[in-house]
Design a protein around this motif. Structure first.
Motif, PDB file in Angstrom:
ATOM      1  N   UNK A  40      25.861  54.966  27.867  1.00 51.67           N
ATOM      2  CA  UNK A  40      24.519  54.285  28.191  1.00 51.67           C
ATOM      3  C   UNK A  40      24.043  53.076  27.694  1.00 51.67           C
ATOM      4  N   UNK A  41      24.699  52.519  26.598  1.00 52.79           N
ATOM      5  CA  UNK A  41      24.539  51.261  25.922  1.00 52.79           C
ATOM      6  C   UNK A  41      25.697  50.434  25.737  1.00 52.79           C
ATOM      7  N   UNK A  42      26.556  50.578  26.753  1.00 49.18           N
ATOM      8  CA  UNK A  42      27.855  49.829  26.400  1.00 49.18           C
ATOM      9  C   UNK A  42      27.948  48.590  27.130  1.00 49.18           C
ATOM     10  N   UNK A  43      28.729  47.670  26.824  1.00 51.13           N
ATOM     11  CA  UNK A  43      29.057  46.348  27.528  1.00 51.13           C
ATOM     12  C   UNK A  43      30.360  46.635  28.360  1.00 51.13           C
ATOM     13  N   UNK A  44      30.310  46.364  29.424  1.00 50.14           N
ATOM     14  CA  UNK A  44      31.227  47.048  30.455  1.00 50.14           C
ATOM     15  C   UNK A  44      31.658  45.617  31.152  1.00 50.14           C
ATOM     16  N   UNK A  45      32.955  45.469  31.345  1.00 51.00           N
ATOM     17  CA  UNK A  45      33.761  44.151  32.004  1.00 51.00           C
ATOM     18  C   UNK A  45      34.471  44.957  33.287  1.00 51.00           C
ATOM     19  N   UNK A  46      34.237  44.414  34.471  1.00 48.35           N
ATOM     20  CA  UNK A  46      34.844  44.957  35.463  1.00 48.35           C
ATOM     21  C   UNK A  46      35.946  43.747  36.459  1.00 48.35           C
ATOM     22  N   UNK A  62      42.935  32.810  38.780  1.00 50.12           N
ATOM     23  CA  UNK A  62      44.060  32.633  39.794  1.00 50.12           C
ATOM     24  C   UNK A  62      45.314  33.671  39.206  1.00 50.12           C
ATOM     25  N   UNK A  63      46.003  34.155  40.280  1.00 48.19           N
ATOM     26  CA  UNK A  63      47.126  35.053  40.151  1.00 48.19           C
ATOM     27  C   UNK A  63      48.285  34.613  40.944  1.00 48.19           C
ATOM     28  N   UNK A  64      49.671  34.766  40.231  1.00 51.82           N
ATOM     29  CA  UNK A  64      50.811  34.513  41.171  1.00 51.82           C
ATOM     30  C   UNK A  64      51.362  35.997  41.675  1.00 51.82           C
ATOM     31  N   UNK A  65      50.923  36.500  42.829  1.00 53.14           N
ATOM     32  CA  UNK A  65      51.530  37.592  43.327  1.00 53.14           C
ATOM     33  C   UNK A  65      51.171  38.821  42.192  1.00 53.14           C
ATOM     34  N   UNK A  66      49.829  38.833  41.668  1.00 47.38           N
ATOM     35  CA  UNK A  66      49.225  39.837  41.079  1.00 47.38           C
ATOM     36  C   UNK A  66      49.333  39.478  39.565  1.00 47.38           C
ATOM     37  N   UNK A  67      50.035  38.463  39.095  1.00 50.05           N
ATOM     38  CA  UNK A  67      50.093  38.156  37.797  1.00 50.05           C
ATOM     39  C   UNK A  67      49.085  37.156  37.423  1.00 50.05           C
ATOM     40  N   UNK A  68      48.075  37.508  36.316  1.00 51.23           N
ATOM     41  CA  UNK A  68      47.155  36.580  36.014  1.00 51.23           C
ATOM     42  C   UNK A  68      47.868  35.718  34.930  1.00 51.23           C
ATOM     43  N   UNK A  69      46.801  34.731  34.578  1.00 51.76           N
ATOM     44  CA  UNK A  69      47.179  33.971  33.180  1.00 51.76           C
ATOM     45  C   UNK A  69      46.474  34.933  32.090  1.00 51.76           C
ATOM     46  N   UNK A  70      47.283  35.699  31.351  1.00 58.43           N
ATOM     47  CA  UNK A  70      46.794  36.678  30.411  1.00 58.43           C
ATOM     48  C   UNK A  70      46.050  36.026  29.542  1.00 58.43           C
ATOM     49  N   UNK A  71      46.351  34.784  29.146  1.00 57.18           N
ATOM     50  CA  UNK A  71      45.390  34.038  28.095  1.00 57.18           C
ATOM     51  C   UNK A  71      44.002  33.864  28.636  1.00 57.18           C
ATOM     52  N   UNK A  72      43.915  33.601  29.835  1.00 55.21           N
ATOM     53  CA  UNK A  72      42.566  33.653  30.445  1.00 55.21           C
ATOM     54  C   UNK A  72      41.657  34.950  30.242  1.00 55.21           C
ATOM     55  N   UNK A  98      37.826  38.400  24.433  1.00 54.51           N
ATOM     56  CA  UNK A  98      37.424  38.115  23.241  1.00 54.51           C
ATOM     57  C   UNK A  98      35.722  37.446  23.155  1.00 54.51           C
ATOM     58  N   UNK A  99      35.477  36.716  24.324  1.00 52.84           N
ATOM     59  CA  UNK A  99      34.075  36.361  24.291  1.00 52.84           C
ATOM     60  C   UNK A  99      33.074  37.347  24.600  1.00 52.84           C
ATOM     61  N   UNK A 100      33.324  38.168  25.637  1.00 56.46           N
ATOM     62  CA  UNK A 100      32.109  39.371  25.955  1.00 56.46           C
ATOM     63  C   UNK A 100      32.472  40.432  25.192  1.00 56.46           C
ATOM     64  N   UNK A 101      33.624  40.678  24.538  1.00 59.30           N
ATOM     65  CA  UNK A 101      33.905  42.163  23.820  1.00 59.30           C
ATOM     66  C   UNK A 101      33.271  43.318  24.549  1.00 59.30           C
ATOM     67  N   UNK A 102      33.777  43.326  25.659  1.00 58.59           N
ATOM     68  CA  UNK A 102      33.358  44.934  26.197  1.00 58.59           C
ATOM     69  C   UNK A 102      33.779  46.065  25.409  1.00 58.59           C
ATOM     70  N   UNK A 103      33.083  47.126  25.671  1.00 55.21           N
ATOM     71  CA  UNK A 103      33.550  48.400  24.953  1.00 55.21           C
ATOM     72  C   UNK A 103      34.149  49.223  26.068  1.00 55.21           C
TER      73      UNK A 103
END
Length: 147
Positions: free
Chosen positions: A5-11, A38-48, A54-59
């Motif tokens: 009920x009080x979690x930070x969530x990223x989708x 952006x993704x190349x055939x479904x592969x994202x820039x994992x650094x992004x 790291x910035x949003x720190x979702x639970x």
């Protein structure tokens, strides 16, 4: 981890060309668009993705599952599940999958209703679709709490 009920969530709205990202607070039940990666055939820039986490720190992370209308899975479901497992494996954050049928369609309708650009190939709606995925997940939590 904060109580339910009080979690930070990223989708994430997984796609082969773009991955939409949204974030929200479970207590508010709404999300905000964050990025389209952006993704190349479904592969994202994992650094992004790592920087956003790291910035949003979702639970918790929620990944959209693009089921067929008859509830069956397809190749994109398998790819979305793999993407979710990679997020969990790389960043050690819990991941849940949520039915995202029609979220991209609904997001495009929202953009058109607001008079936005209809060139969705160039100006995707993936971040808005991620908001809808997040809000779908929030709605499911409300339903579970009411039972």
């Amino acid at each position: 981890m904060p109580e339910s009920g009080n979690r930070r969530v990223m989708a994430f709205d997984f796609g082969t060309r773009r991955i939409g990202v949204a974030s929200g607070q479970e207590i508010l039940g709404t999300g905000q668009p964050l990025a389209m990666i952006p993704a190349r055939d479904g592969v994202p820039d994992w650094n992004q993705i790592g920087k956003l986490l790291e910035e949003w720190r979702p639970n918790l992370v929620v990944v959209g599952l693009p089921l067929n209308m008859d509830d069956t899975e397809n190749e994109m479901c398998a790819r979305a599940r793999k993407f979710g497992k990679r997020i969990h494996g790389r960043y050690h954050v819990p991941v849940e999958m949520v039915d995202e049928r029609l979220t991209s369609f609904e997001a495009k309708g929202d953009v058109m209703a607001a008079g936005g650009n209809r060139d969705f190939g160039r100006y995707g709606v993936d971040d808005r679709a991620a908001v809808l995925i997040l809000e779908t997940w929030f709605g499911l939590q409300d339903n579970h709490a009411g039972n």
